[in-house]
Scaffold this motif. Sequence first.
Motif, PDB file in Angstrom:
ATOM      1  N   ALA A  11       1.165  -1.292  -0.063  1.00  0.00           N
ATOM      2  CA  ALA A  11      -0.123   0.192   0.102  1.00  0.00           C
ATOM      3  C   ALA A  11       0.641   1.047  -0.093  1.00  0.00           C
ATOM      4  O   ALA A  11       2.029   1.211   0.834  1.00  0.00           O
ATOM      5  CB  ALA A  11      -1.030   0.281   1.933  1.00  0.00           C
ATOM      6  N   GLN A  12       0.205   2.188  -0.445  1.00  0.00           N
ATOM      7  CA  GLN A  12       1.116   4.011  -0.424  1.00  0.00           C
ATOM      8  C   GLN A  12       1.774   3.941   1.196  1.00  0.00           C
ATOM      9  O   GLN A  12       1.357   3.773   2.037  1.00  0.00           O
ATOM     10  CB  GLN A  12       0.356   4.866  -0.772  1.00  0.00           C
ATOM     11  N   GLY A  13       2.923   4.380   1.013  1.00  0.00           N
ATOM     12  CA  GLY A  13       3.897   4.927   1.799  1.00  0.00           C
ATOM     13  C   GLY A  13       3.805   6.299   1.772  1.00  0.00           C
ATOM     14  O   GLY A  13       3.467   7.082   0.560  1.00  0.00           O
ATOM     15  N   TYR A  14       4.603   6.497   3.055  1.00  0.00           N
ATOM     16  CA  TYR A  14       4.949   8.500   2.990  1.00  0.00           C
ATOM     17  C   TYR A  14       5.964   7.950   1.862  1.00  0.00           C
ATOM     18  O   TYR A  14       5.929   9.690   1.489  1.00  0.00           O
ATOM     19  CB  TYR A  14       5.288   8.824   4.525  1.00  0.00           C
ATOM     20  N   HIS A  15       6.795   7.031   1.562  1.00  0.00           N
ATOM     21  CA  HIS A  15       8.125   7.919   0.493  1.00  0.00           C
ATOM     22  C   HIS A  15       7.228   8.299  -0.842  1.00  0.00           C
ATOM     23  O   HIS A  15       7.794   8.078  -1.472  1.00  0.00           O
ATOM     24  CB  HIS A  15       8.882   6.153   0.324  1.00  0.00           C
ATOM     25  N   ASN A  16       6.158   7.245  -1.385  1.00  0.00           N
ATOM     26  CA  ASN A  16       5.175   7.769  -2.764  1.00  0.00           C
ATOM     27  C   ASN A  16       5.017   8.762  -3.127  1.00  0.00           C
ATOM     28  O   ASN A  16       4.300   9.034  -3.903  1.00  0.00           O
ATOM     29  CB  ASN A  16       4.310   6.775  -2.358  1.00  0.00           C
ATOM     30  N   LEU A  17       4.987   9.788  -1.482  1.00  0.00           N
ATOM     31  CA  LEU A  17       4.190  11.184  -1.432  1.00  0.00           C
ATOM     32  C   LEU A  17       4.992  12.096  -2.405  1.00  0.00           C
ATOM     33  O   LEU A  17       4.192  13.236  -3.064  1.00  0.00           O
ATOM     34  CB  LEU A  17       3.922  11.645  -0.394  1.00  0.00           C
ATOM     35  N   SER A  18       6.088  12.253  -2.609  1.00  0.00           N
ATOM     36  CA  SER A  18       6.767  13.064  -3.250  1.00  0.00           C
ATOM     37  C   SER A  18       8.393  11.995  -3.593  1.00  0.00           C
ATOM     38  O   SER A  18       8.833  11.046  -2.224  1.00  0.00           O
ATOM     39  CB  SER A  18       7.494  14.610  -2.956  1.00  0.00           C
ATOM     40  N   PHE A  19       9.351  13.045  -4.293  1.00  0.00           N
ATOM     41  CA  PHE A  19      10.219  12.110  -4.506  1.00  0.00           C
ATOM     42  C   PHE A  19      11.240  12.239  -3.080  1.00  0.00           C
ATOM     43  O   PHE A  19      12.441  11.562  -3.098  1.00  0.00           O
ATOM     44  CB  PHE A  19      11.004  12.708  -5.901  1.00  0.00           C
ATOM     45  N   ASN A  21      10.886  12.451   0.049  1.00  0.00           N
ATOM     46  CA  ASN A  21      10.056  11.554   1.090  1.00  0.00           C
ATOM     47  C   ASN A  21      11.218  10.388   0.226  1.00  0.00           C
ATOM     48  O   ASN A  21      11.001   8.915   1.474  1.00  0.00           O
ATOM     49  CB  ASN A  21       8.896  11.279   0.784  1.00  0.00           C
ATOM     50  N   GLN A  22      11.399  10.081  -0.788  1.00  0.00           N
ATOM     51  CA  GLN A  22      12.736   8.573  -1.051  1.00  0.00           C
ATOM     52  C   GLN A  22      13.723   8.520   0.051  1.00  0.00           C
ATOM     53  O   GLN A  22      14.444   7.542  -0.115  1.00  0.00           O
ATOM     54  CB  GLN A  22      13.255   8.563  -2.354  1.00  0.00           C
ATOM     55  N   TRP A  23      13.728   9.864   0.609  1.00  0.00           N
ATOM     56  CA  TRP A  23      14.724   9.590   1.720  1.00  0.00           C
ATOM     57  C   TRP A  23      14.402   8.915   3.017  1.00  0.00           C
ATOM     58  O   TRP A  23      15.652   9.240   3.896  1.00  0.00           O
ATOM     59  CB  TRP A  23      15.827  11.244   1.882  1.00  0.00           C
ATOM     60  N   MET A  24      13.719   9.152   3.035  1.00  0.00           N
ATOM     61  CA  MET A  24      12.647   8.335   4.724  1.00  0.00           C
ATOM     62  C   MET A  24      13.382   7.000   4.572  1.00  0.00           C
ATOM     63  O   MET A  24      13.010   6.603   3.846  1.00  0.00           O
ATOM     64  CB  MET A  24      11.775   8.423   4.525  1.00  0.00           C
ATOM     65  N   PRO A  25      13.908   6.619   5.857  1.00  0.00           N
ATOM     66  CA  PRO A  25      14.472   5.103   6.451  1.00  0.00           C
ATOM     67  C   PRO A  25      13.089   4.791   6.158  1.00  0.00           C
ATOM     68  O   PRO A  25      12.113   4.751   7.288  1.00  0.00           O
ATOM     69  CB  PRO A  25      15.481   5.280   7.768  1.00  0.00           C
ATOM     70  N   ASP A  26      12.889   3.294   5.902  1.00  0.00           N
ATOM     71  CA  ASP A  26      11.559   2.261   5.632  1.00  0.00           C
ATOM     72  C   ASP A  26      10.292   2.610   6.303  1.00  0.00           C
ATOM     73  O   ASP A  26      10.108   2.690   7.885  1.00  0.00           O
ATOM     74  CB  ASP A  26      12.245   1.203   6.769  1.00  0.00           C
ATOM     75  N   LEU A  90      18.774   2.368  -4.039  1.00  0.00           N
ATOM     76  CA  LEU A  90      19.170   2.090  -3.133  1.00  0.00           C
ATOM     77  C   LEU A  90      19.286   3.231  -1.534  1.00  0.00           C
ATOM     78  O   LEU A  90      19.178   4.128  -0.745  1.00  0.00           O
ATOM     79  CB  LEU A  90      20.239   2.872  -3.372  1.00  0.00           C
ATOM     80  N   TYR A  91      17.701   3.603  -2.596  1.00  0.00           N
ATOM     81  CA  TYR A  91      17.312   5.331  -1.334  1.00  0.00           C
ATOM     82  C   TYR A  91      16.675   4.434  -0.232  1.00  0.00           C
ATOM     83  O   TYR A  91      16.369   3.541  -0.676  1.00  0.00           O
ATOM     84  CB  TYR A  91      15.891   5.631  -2.440  1.00  0.00           C
ATOM     85  N   PRO A  92      16.848   5.498   0.871  1.00  0.00           N
ATOM     86  CA  PRO A  92      16.840   4.717   1.931  1.00  0.00           C
ATOM     87  C   PRO A  92      15.196   4.277   2.421  1.00  0.00           C
ATOM     88  O   PRO A  92      15.311   3.302   3.319  1.00  0.00           O
ATOM     89  CB  PRO A  92      16.773   6.263   3.145  1.00  0.00           C
ATOM     90  N   SER A  93      14.327   4.755   1.332  1.00  0.00           N
ATOM     91  CA  SER A  93      13.063   4.190   2.142  1.00  0.00           C
ATOM     92  C   SER A  93      13.071   2.988   1.004  1.00  0.00           C
ATOM     93  O   SER A  93      12.446   2.410   2.126  1.00  0.00           O
ATOM     94  CB  SER A  93      11.956   5.141   0.875  1.00  0.00           C
ATOM     95  N   ASP A  94      13.740   2.668   1.008  1.00  0.00           N
ATOM     96  CA  ASP A  94      14.181   1.300  -0.181  1.00  0.00           C
ATOM     97  C   ASP A  94      15.335   0.243   0.691  1.00  0.00           C
ATOM     98  O   ASP A  94      15.368  -0.886   0.401  1.00  0.00           O
ATOM     99  CB  ASP A  94      13.917   1.092  -1.475  1.00  0.00           C
ATOM    100  N   VAL A  95      16.088   0.600   1.275  1.00  0.00           N
ATOM    101  CA  VAL A  95      16.109  -0.083   2.446  1.00  0.00           C
ATOM    102  C   VAL A  95      15.704   0.210   3.571  1.00  0.00           C
ATOM    103  O   VAL A  95      15.502   0.713   4.623  1.00  0.00           O
ATOM    104  CB  VAL A  95      17.706   0.839   2.406  1.00  0.00           C
ATOM    105  N   GLY A  96      15.857  -1.701   4.250  1.00  0.00           N
ATOM    106  CA  GLY A  96      15.197  -2.105   5.229  1.00  0.00           C
ATOM    107  C   GLY A  96      15.995  -2.024   6.966  1.00  0.00           C
ATOM    108  O   GLY A  96      16.513  -1.269   6.942  1.00  0.00           O
ATOM    109  N   SER A  97      14.890  -1.980   7.863  1.00  0.00           N
ATOM    110  CA  SER A  97      15.077  -1.845   9.769  1.00  0.00           C
ATOM    111  C   SER A  97      16.557  -3.111   9.527  1.00  0.00           C
ATOM    112  O   SER A  97      15.867  -3.956   8.639  1.00  0.00           O
ATOM    113  CB  SER A  97      14.438  -1.382  10.206  1.00  0.00           C
ATOM    114  N   ASP A  98      17.079  -2.526  10.306  1.00  0.00           N
ATOM    115  CA  ASP A  98      17.467  -3.992  10.788  1.00  0.00           C
ATOM    116  C   ASP A  98      17.008  -5.414  11.796  1.00  0.00           C
ATOM    117  O   ASP A  98      16.195  -4.615  11.720  1.00  0.00           O
ATOM    118  CB  ASP A  98      18.677  -3.734  12.480  1.00  0.00           C
TER     119      ASP A  98
END
Length: 258
Positions: A11-19, A21-26, A90-98
């Motif tokens: 579903a829609q995540g906050y990273h989908n709202l703007s380019f 926001n791709q820098w938001m981690p997970d 490689l954007y932080p939004s697409d790198v998962g948490s530990d």
Amino acid sequence: MAPVIHLVRHAQGYHNLSFENQWMPDPDLTEFGKEQCEELRKNFPYHDKITHLVASPIRRTIFTCQLSFAAAVTAGKKIVALQDAQEVSLYPSDVGSDAELLKKEFGDLVDFRLLTDDWNDKSPDSKYYPDPLKLEARARSARQWLRDLVKGAGDDTHVALVTHGGILHFLTEDCELLAGTGWDNTEYRSYEFADETGQDPNASLKELPESLRRRQGSEIPLTDTEKREMRAAYESVMNEGIKHCLDTISQQQLETSQ
């Protein structure tokens, strides 16, 4: 009927709202994303057939699986975290948490036994760096894992795998160049394995006719040549995205050091 694999985009995540926001981690799901999960829950016609729940270990896919397939979760089915199904970039939004943070957040809801401590390492030498050949290899690995999962489970087996728009094109071995992905948020498509004997080393999937009709209507499918052309275009755009991401990270590191 052969085992069915339902592939679902989160579903829609906050990273989908703007380019930016791709820098938001997970990132979390938005409120609209949660509403999308509710719509999928209402409209998905195979809830009573679901035997396995699987999700990328990135938080938005786990939440989407939990909310959209609430009946199966309530019935006691755990969500299996499949790291090969994580997103490509490689954007932080697409790198998962530990792994330890995920285990603390989701507890017994998710089966993390397959998750390695370095699952979110996307450095150039890792399995998860977004090189096209590596992406093909891990998509193939994910399909093989799914095939092993349903082997011997019976013809009425239905697996729901919640994952991401980018890796879905590698899982299904197509490339639709539409705003980064041809999959809408919470869209699902249903597949079976193309080789019923289970001997195909690629473990390729083929979309079920009713799934194709539901999303394409009378649209004429792409030819193999058109698919190859779209794949080349997709790779070009993806490589540009990798370069932009790495350049931005380098610039941020430079600014931090000054």
